[in-house]
Design a protein around this motif. Structure first.
Motif, short mmCIF file in Angstrom:
data_model
loop_
_atom_site.label_atom_id
_atom_site.label_comp_id
_atom_site.label_asym_id
_atom_site.label_seq_id
_atom_site.Cartn_x
_atom_site.Cartn_y
_atom_site.Cartn_z
N ALA A 88 7.94 0.39 3.05
CA ALA A 88 6.89 0.35 3.23
C ALA A 88 6.59 0.76 4.90
O ALA A 88 5.77 1.45 4.63
CB ALA A 88 6.02 -1.38 2.69
N TYR A 137 -0.43 -1.24 -2.11
CA TYR A 137 -0.20 0.73 -1.61
C TYR A 137 -0.52 1.61 -3.11
O TYR A 137 0.07 0.78 -4.13
CB TYR A 137 0.78 0.71 -0.90
CG TYR A 137 1.68 0.14 0.13
CD1 TYR A 137 1.22 0.99 1.16
CD2 TYR A 137 2.36 -1.64 0.20
CE1 TYR A 137 1.64 0.04 1.97
CE2 TYR A 137 2.70 -1.73 1.90
CZ TYR A 137 2.26 -1.29 2.15
OH TYR A 137 2.32 -1.85 3.29
N ASP A 140 2.92 5.11 1.63
CA ASP A 140 1.64 5.45 2.29
C ASP A 140 1.53 7.44 2.85
O ASP A 140 1.30 7.06 4.27
CB ASP A 140 0.07 4.57 3.23
CG ASP A 140 -0.41 4.06 1.80
OD1 ASP A 140 -0.96 4.40 0.57
OD2 ASP A 140 -1.14 3.20 3.06
#
Length: 273
Positions: free
Chosen positions: A164, A199, A169
């Motif tokens: 992540a 997300y 994103d």
């Protein structure tokens, strides 16, 4: 092995294709493209994304990617280009990620990603950060410009939160393999499921996840974010399909994981959906 009979159109986002003896992955069994295609047919899998297995750390994937693309022609396989980079997954600390990195000749460049993207033989990308390293920021920016799905091998050596921090994103779909918890790390799988609330472009695939409870939880709580992945050839596609067919979930959830979700994230998987 007998052919499975079910009423679903199955698209598989996670298979491996080892082009020759020099590119054999270190884990799992090696099969020929013909045998992989035959096993997909036995399981009722219409089409699958395929990427190369591991090569030695200093070799890179240009030759293996080209071989997989060539072997996918006229087969129900979509080639994914495998990428590598100079950054360590253990040093991802936020926006200022590894400020001094020295890519080597075998590492993927932004130009490589652009070339793969404009070659209609490739339909997405694969990353195994624990083995191949994370790409540079310029490569990630190019992945965002392209927008194709990126399958990321996650697990004990590359936990979901590290993925992540580095990749999610950023403007392209990220698919965490094995619910983010290979080999069967329930804590990591639970963490990955929780991350789906934060997300929008994060997805999980079902490869190597034998835990019925965690699979059912994912399909019931996040029906639009779970994609079928068999993990073939390490796992026979029949085993992966049966693992979903035997879950106690609504038929619509199965149709989503087998068909709708994979085709939405990787449109070429079922173009006539």
């Amino acid at each position: 092995m007998l052919e499975l009979e079910h009423g679903f159109r199955v698209a598989d986002v996670h298979t491996r294709l080892d082009p020759d003896e020099e590119a054999v992955a270190v884990r799992g069994r090696q099969v020929s493209p013909e045998r992989l295609e035959r096993e997909m047919h036995q399981a009722g899998v219409e089409r699958a994304a395929a990427s190369p297995g591991r090569t030695p750390a200093d070799e890179g994937y240009l030759r293996a990617n080209n071989a997989v693309a060539r072997l996918s022609v006229d087969r129900p396989l979509l080639a994914f280009a495998r990428l590598g980079g100079p950054r360590s997954v253990h040093r991802v600390v936020g926006p200022l990620v590894n400020p001094i990195v020295r890519p080597k000749s075998h590492h993927t460049t932004a130009g490589d990603v652009e070339q793969y993207a404009y070659d209609d033989r490739y339909h997405g990308f694969t990353l195994d950060p624990a083995h191949d390293g994370l790409p540079t920021e310029s490569v990630v920016d190019q992945l965002a410009a392209v927008g194709d799905a990126v399958l990321v091998h996650a697990g004990a050596d590359c936990p979901p939160d590290a993925v992540a921090d580095a990749l999610v994103d950023r403007g392209f779909p990220v698919v965490l393999t094995s619910f983010g918890g290979y080999p069967l790390q329930e804590e990591l799988m639970t963490s990955a499921l929780e991350m789906l609330d934060a997300y929008d472009d994060l997805y999980l695939d079902t490869a190597y996840v034998p835990d019925r409870d965690i699979l059912e939880q994912g399909l019931l709580e996040h029906p639009d974010r779970i994609l079928f992945g068999s993990g073939a050839p390490s796992v026979h596609p029949n085993v992966g399909v049966m693992g979903v067919l035997t879950l106690d979930v609504p038929e619509d959830s199965m149709r989503r994981v087998f068909t709708k979700n994979p085709a939405r994230v990787v449109p070429g998987l079922l173009p006539d959906l």
